[in-house]
Design a protein around this motif. Structure first.
Motif, mmCIF file in Angstrom:
data_model
loop_
_atom_site.group_PDB
_atom_site.id
_atom_site.type_symbol
_atom_site.label_atom_id
_atom_site.label_comp_id
_atom_site.label_asym_id
_atom_site.label_seq_id
_atom_site.Cartn_x
_atom_site.Cartn_y
_atom_site.Cartn_z
ATOM 1 N N VAL B 115 0.645 -1.425 -0.238
ATOM 2 C CA VAL B 115 0.343 0.312 0.468
ATOM 3 C C VAL B 115 0.863 0.675 -0.553
ATOM 4 O O VAL B 115 1.657 1.763 0.646
ATOM 5 N N GLY B 116 -0.335 2.122 -0.687
ATOM 6 C CA GLY B 116 0.826 3.912 -0.272
ATOM 7 C C GLY B 116 1.886 4.651 -2.040
ATOM 8 O O GLY B 116 1.808 3.641 -2.829
ATOM 9 N N ASP B 118 3.980 7.404 -2.482
ATOM 10 C CA ASP B 118 3.247 8.238 -3.043
ATOM 11 C C ASP B 118 5.000 10.008 -3.686
ATOM 12 O O ASP B 118 5.555 8.937 -4.221
ATOM 13 N N VAL B 121 8.137 9.969 -0.961
ATOM 14 C CA VAL B 121 7.952 8.892 -0.249
ATOM 15 C C VAL B 121 8.234 8.087 -1.068
ATOM 16 O O VAL B 121 6.922 6.775 -1.339
ATOM 17 N N LYS B 122 8.826 7.287 -1.820
ATOM 18 C CA LYS B 122 8.772 6.179 -2.928
ATOM 19 C C LYS B 122 9.399 4.913 -2.444
ATOM 20 O O LYS B 122 10.376 4.031 -2.882
ATOM 21 N N ALA B 123 8.178 4.328 -1.302
ATOM 22 C CA ALA B 123 8.130 3.115 -0.852
ATOM 23 C C ALA B 123 6.733 2.946 -0.556
ATOM 24 O O ALA B 123 6.115 3.446 0.064
ATOM 25 N N PHE B 125 3.659 0.336 1.619
ATOM 26 C CA PHE B 125 3.714 -0.493 3.332
ATOM 27 C C PHE B 125 3.656 -2.052 2.903
ATOM 28 O O PHE B 125 2.617 -2.091 2.452
#
Lengths: 158, 194
Positions: B115-116, B118, B121-123, B125
């Motif tokens: 998930v996630g 953006d 934040v290139k990772a 979870f």
């Protein structure tokens, strides 16, 4: 005899493999940093489960942030440029330990000093000191009311 | 001949390195994870080792991954990436440490959602929905959090979900109110929203 082109290719391959193994496997050495940002509930912020990223921080989301912090969901420090540092320890206490320190700063805008690690695209921080705490500065409830709506205050039952 | 073999080996190494660093691998095959319709959601079934994240990063390693007082993650076998496990299967604000802790420093198979991610934040979870020891038996639902909470809070009686009765939450709401702006603000809000 290898050609110059082939030597270059092999060199690039060796460098790429070495670089990859370092970033993928090796632990990152920590360095001391100071950051300014808002304490956020990272699950609601990144997942969109409660709405967009502006609605899931600040005063509108304060009660939900308390629920998530008490629930053991990672707490983060979101800087003004949108980067997020995942808190692994806070002021010497484990983030999930039954202390109230991490609860007391939910949604606050703080200046934190601590040890920073980065791995696989994520920033992590061990917060060793809160240098300043400006309290809640993002009054998101003025635009979003309470997020989620069932986190709004209720009148006590008679 | 040697020249051709060496060229092939070099190209293969470059391709391998590129694929690992790109991190675009698809782990959805065989996944039975339920969709939650979240940002960047991707089903993911993978294997790896359960780790205490701070231990993994710094070498600060308490016994038993911190006994539930540390954030835990999984170092994925396929690419050695450290995956932060942020959430379990339950829908009431529950983290994942209680579900991962029994497998501290052990190999597991997990199924859930990445998930996630953006623009900054290139990772992604992980939300763990199902877990089992690697290659062994049936998957177990990742729903241990509320059981652990009940054991830690035997005096939190009453009706309603845990988060309406949690002593730490109630203490903070009594001190600072629902918006964190003081209990007087809560009263003002109630008066204005009758």
């Amino acid at each position: 005899m290898f050609s110059t082109h082939l030597k270059s290719l092999l060199g690039a391959a060796a460098l790429a493999v070495a670089s990859t193994s370092q970033t993928a496997i090796a632990s990152t050495a920590g360095n001391v940093i100071e950051i300014k940002g808002e304490i956020i509930d990272t699950w609601c912020y990144f997942s969109g489960v409660m709405g967009d990223t502006d609605a899931t921080r600040g005063s509108a989301h304060h009660t939900c942030a308390l629920w998530c912090a008490a629930g053991g969901i990672p707490v983060g420090v979101r800087t003004d440029d949108g980067d997020v540092y995942m808190v692994l320890k806070f002021k010497g206490e484990d983030a999930l330990e039954q202390t109230d320190t991490i609860m007391e700063v939910q949604s606050d805008f703080i200046t934190a000093r601590g040890v920073h690690y980065k791995r696989d695209g994520l920033n992590y921080i061990v917060v060793e000191d809160v240098v300043a705490n400006d309290g809640i500065t993002y009054l998101s409830h003025e635009d979003y009311d309470s997020v989620p709506p069932f986190s709004a205050p209720k009148k006590p039952k008679k | 001949m040697l020249h051709k073999l060496a060229t092939a080996a070099a190209v293969a190494a470059l391709v391998l390195a590129t694929s690992v660093t790109a991190g675009a691998a698809d782990f959805s095959e065989g996944s039975k994870a339920k969709a939650w319709n979240l940002y960047g959601e991707e089903k993911a079934l993978f294997s790896g080792k359960v780790v205490d994240i701070l231990c993994e990063l710094s070498g600060d390693c308490p016994a038993n991954c911190g006994d539930g007082n540390r954030q835990l993650g999984i170092v994925r076998d396929a690419d050695s990436k450290l995956i932060l496990v942020m959430k379990n299967r339950q829908s009431s604000f529950n983290g994942a440490a209680e579900d991962l802790l029994p497998y501290c420093n052990q190999k597991v198979d997990v199924d859930g959602l990445m998930v996630g991610e953006d623009e900054v934040v290139k990772a992604k979870f992980f939300q763990v929905q199902l877990i089992r020891p690697q290659g062994e038996g049936k998957f177990k639902k990742a729903t241990q959090w509320t059981k652990a909470w009940k054991a830690k809070n035997p005096d939190a009686k009453g009706k309603g979900p845990w988060f309406r009765r949690d002593p730490r939450v109630l203490k903070q709401l009594a001190a600072d109110g629902h918006f964190g702006l003081g209990v007087d603000y809560d009263q003002q809000y109630l008066a204005e929203n009758e």
